[in-house]
Design a protein around this motif. Structure first.
Motif, PDB file in Angstrom:
ATOM      1  N   THR A  19     -42.703  32.012  16.413  1.00 56.99           N
ATOM      2  CA  THR A  19     -42.423  31.854  14.985  1.00 56.99           C
ATOM      3  C   THR A  19     -42.893  33.083  14.213  1.00 56.99           C
TER       4      THR A  19
ATOM      5  N   ASP B 275     -35.245  28.490  14.649  1.00 53.08           N
ATOM      6  CA  ASP B 275     -36.540  28.174  15.251  1.00 53.08           C
ATOM      7  C   ASP B 275     -36.529  26.719  15.705  1.00 53.08           C
ATOM      8  N   GLU B 276     -36.244  26.510  16.985  1.00 51.76           N
ATOM      9  CA  GLU B 276     -36.155  25.173  17.568  1.00 51.76           C
ATOM     10  C   GLU B 276     -35.271  24.256  16.722  1.00 51.76           C
TER      11      GLU B 276
HETATM   12 MG   LIG Z   1     -43.174  28.021  16.207  1.00 55.02          MG
END
Ligand SMILES: [Mg+2]
Ligand SMILES: Nc1ncnc2c1ncn2[C@@H]1O[C@H](COP(=O)(O)OP(=O)(O)OP(=O)(O)O)[C@@H](O)[C@H]1O
Lengths: 468, 225
Positions: free
Chosen positions: B46, B165-166
């Motif tokens: 991240t 992000d995911e």
């Molecule tokens: Mg993360």
């Protein structure tokens, strides 16, 4: 999407909290509006209502009572003066040369709470109720013989005198007879527009005056009927709620002679009293007002009062400070409401942090975020301001009747007292309430500052990490 | 298109000590390319995306985007750059709850200084299968639908790179694949490069290029040295 719309959405989203914040702001602003407007109207009315005369002469006592009684039909009755003193103001009298008009005023009766002012017909012809505004009779005519004859009415035919009227019994009989036939055109009245509306009296109606200046007076003695011959057009002055009657008729009503004796012809001068004399001094004599008032006030018989000065003193010493106090209280409510805005925005800061981070990830700058928070604060304050403005005027509209009763000041829903801002040329007139606008904007800026700083400092990276 | 050189980042902990997270010597993404960034939890994925997006400034190194070094730009300039050229989709909480689906997409166009193109916003929502839910608030949409709105919004400004992000980690297995396919297809259509972070092998194995952050990152070697 504009920043304004984003701010608006944010307010909407916080529904109840926003509504409560706006409501508290509205209450504060409403109070400020009420105080400003009511004080403004009272101030203006009392400062400008001089009624075309600049001096009031009455019996020794409280100058303020005399002014309230004669100009505003308010307050306690004042001491009367003798008719002889009034005559000094007539052309052949001691003050005659200094005086342009002098109108006698007798108070003491009322009809359904409306004060009865006994005066001469010249009251409506000699004076203007405001500069350049003369009294106009909307329906009917002025009271008194001259006006009656001018409008085409005829003097009633004299009853033939009794032939055998030389012994005492016959004289007594004639006295009795005269009691029922008062002199012509004396028991007449002209009533103010508001008094007409509130009492329902029309031209041609008769009413019975009651003794005492208010309905609650102990001596509720009813007099002989008086006939309404005219109704004044509205003037916007306290005179609208008064009833004016012929002074000659007034003197003949029971209990209006000095000695209390009953009279049937015109009341002899030594039996007459007047409550006040309204004086317009002769503009051609320099300092006429000063000279006359000084002379009167040095004597023992009466006092001379300048209503404008008297009212100014009242406003400056009593009404002004009370209004200021109320204004401070109202201002404090607005400030508390402002703190409410801070709390409302601050409380939502946790959920906001994520929203701010999302907007930043979309490319919103810190400056945009700060602007949105400031706009929110401004919108809340202005929404409260607008609601408060409407609420305030609604309250004013509702309390108009009460105020009218208590002070004779007429006030309506859409009343905007003006503020004169002197300019190089002329003056700029702005509604007093307009000062609320910059004040609210300043408050919103101040109040938005704290949450805006918090918004500015939001750590986007951390807020996003917490969100994912 | 995107070239990272010697990017370093460490965080200062509350006790005053510094915690080095990233030391990436070299990382590149070509225009229109699609790749996965994998790595253990806490490895700094991240953080790396934040650096690429210009949200976080690296301590050292360069983040060159078509010749512009983000690391040298001011914060305001990075914000502007991000608004124009980078789309971002998070695992959760992408959408502002007070705004409708359409407004959320329009919001994505509101900070880049160009005129809002509402018809494009409608088109994108139509493309992700939400053409009939334009006025719905996020709370009335399923998690999968919310992610699809987020994808539409991230693509609203025709960015060059989409950071995800995911994006499918919170969605149930059946919808996961749908959303993933949607992301990949729309990126291809719009000619947007895709850098997707994921823990799920089932997602990673669908990509030709998978970078493991542990292999890119030399922070532990440096610390050990
Ligand atoms: Mg993360
Ligand atoms: N603002 C910050 N201050 C201090 N430490 C931070 C900060 N942001 C991240 N970290 C730390 O840096 C490390 C990397 O965090 P990051 O969120 O980049 O990991 P990640 O690879 O995305 O993990 P995950 O897969 O769980 O999302 C973590 O140990 C985290 O605690």
């Amino acid at each position: 999407m504009s920043l304004w719309k984003i701010a608006l959405r944010s307010i909407e989203q916080r529904g109840i909290a926003s509504v409560l914040t706006i409501l508290s702001m509205a209450l504060g602003v409403a109070l400020v509006v009420v105080v400003l407007v009511v004080h403004g109207v009272i101030d203006k009315t009392f400062r400008t209502t001089a009624g075309g005369y600049e001096m009031i002469v009455g019996g020794k006592g409280s100058p303020l009572d005399l002014v309230l009684n004669t100009v505003y039909h308010l307050g306690r009755a004042t001491e009367p003066m003798s008719w002889t003193f009034y005559k000094e103001f007539l052309p052949e009298g001691k003050y005659g040369g200094y005086v342009q008009h002098a109108i006698p005023y007798c108070l003491g009766d009322n009809y359904e709470g409306h004060r009865i002012v006994a005066t001469t017909p010249e009251m409506f012809t000699s004076f203007e109720f405001a500069p350049g505004e003369t009294y106009e009779i909307g329906a009917g005519r002025n009271f008194g013989q001259a006006a009656a004859l001018a409008s085409g009415e005829k003097l009633p035919e004299r009853k033939p005198a009794k032939v055998l009227a030389d012994d005492d019994d016959a004289a007594a009989e004639e006295e009795h007879h005269h009691h029922h036939a008062a002199p012509p055109f004396v028991n007449e009245a002209v009533i103010g527009a508001l008094a007409a509306r509130q009492t329902g009296l029309k031209v041609g109606d008769s009413f019975k005056p009651t003794h005492g200046v208010t309905t609650s007076a102990e001596d509720g003695h009813e007099h002989d009927p008086v006939k309404v011959v005219g109704i004044l057009k509205p003037t916007g002055t306290p005179n609208d709620k008064a009833i004016f009657m012929n002074i000659e008729g007034f003197f003949l009503l029971d209990g209006h002679s000095k000695s209390g004796a009953h009279h049937h012809g015109p009341l002899p001068e030594e039996e007459r009293e007047v409550t006040a004399v309204l004086v317009k001094t002769n503009p051609e004599v320099q300092m006429a007002g000063m000279l006359v008032s000084k002379n009167i006030n040095e004597g023992q018989v009466a006092m001379a009062v300048f209503p404008v000065a008297e009212i100014r003193r009242l406003l400056d010493t009593t009404v002004g400070p009370v209004s200021t106090l109320l204004l401070i209280v109202a201002g404090m409510i607005v400030v508390v409401a402002g703190i409410g805005i801070i709390v409302s925005i601050y409380n939502s800061m946790n959920e906001r942090r994520k929203e701010i981070a999302v907007m930043r990830s979309l490319g919103a700058s810190r400056f945009s975020i700060v602007s949105i928070v400031m706009m929110e604060s401004l919108l809340l304050a202005l929404a409260g301001g607008v609601c408060g403005f409407v609420l305030g005027h609604a309250l004013i509209g509702l309390s108009g009747g009460f105020l009218l009763d208590k002070t004779g000041v007429q006030i309506s829903f859409l009343q905007f007292p003006m503020w004169e801002i002197p300019l190089a040329q002329g003056a700029l007139l702005v509604p007093i309430e307009l000062v609320l606008l910059p004040a609210l904007i300043m408050l919103a800026g101040l109040v938005g500052y704290f949450p805006a700083v918090a918004a500015y400092r939001t750590d986007v990276s951390r807020a996003l990490s917490n969100a994912t | 298109m995107l070239k990272l050189r010697d990017v370093r980042k460490s965080f200062t902990l509350p006790d005053g000590s510094t915690l080095p997270i990233l030391n990436v010597e070299r990382f590149e993404v070509a225009a229109g390319e699609q790749l996965v960034l994998a790595g253990q939890s806490g490895s700094g994925k991240t953080t790396l995306l934040h650096i690429i997006a210009g949200i976080t400034r690296p301590d050292a190194g360069s983040v060159s985007f078509d010749g512009t070094d983000l690391a040298k730009l001011s914060e305001a300039a990075r914000d502007r750059f991000r608004a124009r050229h980078i789309g971002y989709v998070f695992q959760t909480f992408n959408l502002l709850p007070g705004f409708s689906a359409l407004e959320n997409v329009v919001l994505g166009m509101s900070f880049c200084g160009t005129k809002v193109d509402e018809s494009r916003a409608r088109h994108l929502l139509d493309r992700v299968g939400l053409g009939k839910r334009l006025s719905h608030k996020p709370a009335t949409l399923s998690v999968g639908e919310q992610q699809r709105v987020a994808v539409a919004r991230a693509l609203a400004n025709k960015p060059k790179l989409l950071l995800a992000d995911e994006p499918t980690a919170s969605i149930d297995a059946r919808n996961q694949q749908q959303v993933l396919d949607l992301i990949r297809e729309t990126c291809r259509e719009e000619k947007v490069a895709l850098l997707l972070v994921t823990h799920a092998p089932i997602v990673a194995e669908q990509f030709e290029r998978v970078e493991k952050l542990e292999e890119l990152n030399r922070v532990n070697e440096v610390a050990a040295r």
